[in-house]
Design an enzyme around this catalytic site. Sequence first.
Site, PDB file in Angstrom:
ATOM      1  N   ARG A  18      19.250   9.734  -3.226  1.00 24.71           N
ATOM      2  CA  ARG A  18      18.906   8.341  -3.535  1.00 24.71           C
ATOM      3  C   ARG A  18      17.926   7.834  -2.490  1.00 24.71           C
ATOM      4  NH1 ARG A  18      23.069   5.883  -6.684  1.00 24.71           N
ATOM      5  NH2 ARG A  18      23.743   7.499  -8.162  1.00 24.71           N
ATOM      6  N   HIS A  43      17.248  22.777   9.496  1.00 20.21           N
ATOM      7  CA  HIS A  43      16.375  23.789   8.908  1.00 20.21           C
ATOM      8  C   HIS A  43      15.459  23.099   7.907  1.00 20.21           C
ATOM      9  CE1 HIS A  43      16.011  28.110   7.101  1.00 20.21           C
ATOM     10  NE2 HIS A  43      14.893  27.427   6.931  1.00 20.21           N
ATOM     11  N   HIS A  50      16.175  18.976   1.895  1.00 16.59           N
ATOM     12  CA  HIS A  50      17.196  18.308   2.713  1.00 16.59           C
ATOM     13  C   HIS A  50      16.539  17.737   3.966  1.00 16.59           C
ATOM     14  CE1 HIS A  50      17.116  22.455   4.097  1.00 16.59           C
ATOM     15  NE2 HIS A  50      17.891  22.877   3.102  1.00 16.59           N
ATOM     16  N   GLU A  76      15.556  25.659  12.798  1.00 14.34           N
ATOM     17  CA  GLU A  76      15.418  26.933  12.107  1.00 14.34           C
ATOM     18  C   GLU A  76      14.261  26.864  11.106  1.00 14.34           C
ATOM     19  OE1 GLU A  76      20.182  28.070  11.951  1.00 14.34           O
ATOM     20  OE2 GLU A  76      19.163  27.353  10.143  1.00 14.34           O
ATOM     21  N   HIS A 191      26.155  31.167   9.150  1.00 13.90           N
ATOM     22  CA  HIS A 191      26.090  31.244   7.681  1.00 13.90           C
ATOM     23  C   HIS A 191      27.468  31.550   7.105  1.00 13.90           C
ATOM     24  CE1 HIS A 191      24.385  31.567   3.702  1.00 13.90           C
ATOM     25  NE2 HIS A 191      23.239  31.158   4.210  1.00 13.90           N
ATOM     26  N   ASP A 192      27.999  30.579   6.399  1.00 16.11           N
ATOM     27  CA  ASP A 192      29.282  30.677   5.689  1.00 16.11           C
ATOM     28  C   ASP A 192      30.475  30.878   6.613  1.00 16.11           C
ATOM     29  OD1 ASP A 192      28.054  30.236   3.262  1.00 16.11           O
ATOM     30  OD2 ASP A 192      27.839  32.355   2.783  1.00 16.11           O
ATOM     31  N   GLY A 214      27.168  24.587   8.951  1.00 13.96           N
ATOM     32  CA  GLY A 214      26.776  23.385   8.238  1.00 13.96           C
ATOM     33  C   GLY A 214      27.578  23.120   6.990  1.00 13.96           C
ATOM     34  N   HIS A 215      27.501  24.016   6.020  1.00 16.75           N
ATOM     35  CA  HIS A 215      28.105  23.755   4.714  1.00 16.75           C
ATOM     36  C   HIS A 215      29.611  23.514   4.812  1.00 16.75           C
ATOM     37  CE1 HIS A 215      28.084  24.059   0.269  1.00 16.75           C
ATOM     38  NE2 HIS A 215      29.321  24.488   0.452  1.00 16.75           N
TER      39      HIS A 215
END
Length: 248
Positions: A18, A43, A50, A76, A191-192, A214-215
């Site tokens: 938004r 990143h 993003h 990154e 990562h993950d 992050g995620h």
Amino acid sequence: MTKLSVNLNKVALLRNQRDVGYPDLIEHARLILDAGAHGITVHPRPDERHVRQSDIPALSHFIGSCGNNSIELNIEGYPSAEFLDLVTKHHCHQVTLVPDDPNQSTSDHGWDVVNKSGFLKPIVKRLQDAGRRVSLFLDPDPMLIEHVVKTGAEQIELYTGPYAENNISLDQYTTTATRAHEENIDVNAGHDLSLDNLAKFLVAVPNCAEVSIGHAITADALKMGWHSAVTAYLTAINYADKKKKDTA
């Protein structure tokens, strides 16, 4: 102790849905650091899905104004001319180079340093001359370390997606990290990684300097808030640290 750097990409992804200016990245970076995280990772991708390039000056200024020299900004990205200009113009402590295609949804492989060490070497030098520490995103393969040495990079970030998906054994990470340390190359990971697998990974991987997450941590923060989420990840890190000391 392994440091925790929190990736803000998913916060920025929500903001970009938004045109209302929130959630604000600086506000969330402050909450994350106040909770005890050691740094912030971003990143910025070419399509700006993003984190945007325009976010970098404000984040750089914010980290520099924190008054804590141990707090770091890690940026990154693929080393395009535009990216290199960005990370040399705006101060950051670490640059993690990743071999991403612009259309990738997320990073899914490390550098082919066997064939790309010549390409990477002058890029690494340029960044180091600008005062940036350089880390290369790398698959867990101890045979790659001799080629990392040729680039001059001080660090690697082990790609932990295959570990999280149970597609590769932790032994690969252990042997790669051990080989890196023999060459005085520091080891990061990312990562993950999540609360389900972080502590086990850190127990198996010697002297991991930093994890970039992050995620999973953002998803956890949606349930429990940033303070509790960061605290939970730091608890996992501390548990792994104690476990390694107890078995040493």
